[in-house]
Scaffold this active site. Structure first.
Site, PDB file in Angstrom:
ATOM      1  N   ASN A 192      -7.878  -3.281  13.917  1.00  0.00           N
ATOM      2  CA  ASN A 192      -9.251  -3.624  13.522  1.00  0.00           C
ATOM      3  C   ASN A 192      -9.293  -4.813  12.565  1.00  0.00           C
ATOM      4  O   ASN A 192     -10.323  -5.100  11.970  1.00  0.00           O
ATOM      5  CB  ASN A 192      -9.954  -2.411  12.906  1.00  0.00           C
ATOM      6  CG  ASN A 192      -9.290  -1.936  11.613  1.00  0.00           C
ATOM      7  OD1 ASN A 192      -8.283  -2.502  11.169  1.00  0.00           O
ATOM      8  ND2 ASN A 192      -9.845  -0.894  11.016  1.00  0.00           N
TER       9      ASN A 192
ATOM     10  N   GLU B  70      -9.883  -2.376   4.901  1.00  0.00           N
ATOM     11  CA  GLU B  70     -10.583  -2.129   6.150  1.00  0.00           C
ATOM     12  C   GLU B  70     -11.772  -3.079   6.297  1.00  0.00           C
ATOM     13  O   GLU B  70     -12.172  -3.757   5.338  1.00  0.00           O
ATOM     14  CB  GLU B  70     -11.078  -0.674   6.174  1.00  0.00           C
ATOM     15  CG  GLU B  70      -9.960   0.374   6.090  1.00  0.00           C
ATOM     16  CD  GLU B  70      -9.219   0.584   7.403  1.00  0.00           C
ATOM     17  OE1 GLU B  70      -9.232  -0.326   8.267  1.00  0.00           O
ATOM     18  OE2 GLU B  70      -8.612   1.660   7.574  1.00  0.00           O
TER      19      GLU B  70
ATOM     20  N   ASP C 145       0.815  -1.212   0.000  1.00  0.00           N
ATOM     21  CA  ASP C 145       0.000   0.000   0.000  1.00  0.00           C
ATOM     22  C   ASP C 145       0.850   1.265   0.000  1.00  0.00           C
ATOM     23  O   ASP C 145       2.069   1.229   0.201  1.00  0.00           O
ATOM     24  CB  ASP C 145      -0.943   0.010   1.213  1.00  0.00           C
ATOM     25  CG  ASP C 145      -0.308  -0.547   2.481  1.00  0.00           C
ATOM     26  OD1 ASP C 145       0.869  -0.259   2.729  1.00  0.00           O
ATOM     27  OD2 ASP C 145      -0.987  -1.275   3.214  1.00  0.00           O
TER      28      ASP C 145
ATOM     29  N   HIS D 239      -7.409  -5.181   9.772  1.00  0.00           N
ATOM     30  CA  HIS D 239      -7.117  -4.953   8.355  1.00  0.00           C
ATOM     31  C   HIS D 239      -5.789  -5.598   7.964  1.00  0.00           C
ATOM     32  O   HIS D 239      -4.881  -5.745   8.777  1.00  0.00           O
ATOM     33  CB  HIS D 239      -7.139  -3.460   7.999  1.00  0.00           C
ATOM     34  CG  HIS D 239      -6.018  -2.633   8.533  1.00  0.00           C
ATOM     35  ND1 HIS D 239      -6.228  -1.471   9.245  1.00  0.00           N
ATOM     36  CD2 HIS D 239      -4.666  -2.747   8.430  1.00  0.00           C
ATOM     37  CE1 HIS D 239      -5.063  -0.934   9.565  1.00  0.00           C
ATOM     38  NE2 HIS D 239      -4.097  -1.690   9.078  1.00  0.00           N
TER      39      HIS D 239
END
Length: 250
Positions: free
Chosen positions: A135, A142, A66, A137
């Protein structure tokens, strides 16, 4: 497969060895790479072994997971800058062999398509290295990202922006969007190694351990892959039910 080692140092040594083994077996290997604090000791170990002549990395090709939208490659918090500092410059890898998403692309959708296509044109990733967010990811996929997604632009959740704010002098400077390799691209890698260390990862690793495959928890997609190693230190594994030295599904 879950693998538990006592310390972060042992985890970084093991992860670096998996990367080295892949390069040794296939000198023209295509590696998927990750960033973040968890990866810094892994890359330090890898650089030490490669500089010591353990294997030849000159034909290696890399694709990073990313990049932030709007950050120049020279920005100190861009992932290009991270990779240059921790790996690329230290190994002198050919510029044409290292790839990150273009966070400044005028046509980001076209850039995303081209990124996935470039990986497929090389026969796919031999090994994908992953971290995990608080979370769940992987990359910047996400919660509720479709598992069928390829490289795409994604808004960053408030949780992710809070977590990453520690890397910026002003947390308000954390970009709101990023380009990320899609979950479909990740799952097409022939081998996946997810690394998590430290007590801050204990809750999400327990959640992942117990979770069904569910788009609400992106990392649960890895349970569909036939060749995954989830590599933890004892602190990250603290909330997972251990049976002896191995982990069995709950």
């Amino acid at each position: 497969m879950y693998k538990i080692l006592d310390t972060e140092d042992e985890v970084s040594r093991y992860a670096a060895q998996r990367l080295l083994a892949t390069i040794a077996a296939r000198p023209e290997a295509v590696l998927g790479l990750a960033t973040g604090g968890t990866m810094e000791p892994v890359y330090a170990r890898l650089v030490g072994r490669l500089q010591g002549g353990a294997v030849d990395a000159s034909r290696l090709t890399t694709f990073n997971l990313d990049e932030y939208i709007g950050l120049a490659p020279t920005h100190p918090q861009s992932y290009r800058h991270y990779m240059e500092r921790h790996l690329f410059a230290r190994l002198g890898l050919p510029r044409e062999n290292v790839h990150l998403p273009d966070g400044l692309a005028e046509d980001s959708e076209a850039a995303c398509r081209a990124y996935s296509e470039a990986i497929r044109a090389l026969g796919g990733l031999d090994l994908q290295l992953l971290g995990i967010g608080s979370n769940g990811h992987i990359g910047f996929n996400e919660p509720h990202t479709r598992f069928s997604c390829r490289t795409h632009v994604t808004p960053l959740s408030a949780q992710t922006r809070r977590d990453n704010g520690r890397f910026f002098s002003d947390p308000g400077e954390v970009p709101t969007h990023a380009i990320t390799l899609g979950i479909r691209d990740i799952l097409e890698a022939r081998e996946i190694v997810l690394v998590a260390t430290g007590p801050s990862k204990a809750r999400i690793m327990a959640e992942l351990y117990h979770s069904p495959v569910d788009e609400a928890l992106p990392a649960s997609a890895l349970k569909q892959h036939p060749n995954v190693t989830i590599l933890l230190d004892r602190e990250a594994a603290a909330l997972i039910p251990l049976r002896g030295q191995t982990l069995q599904p709950a």
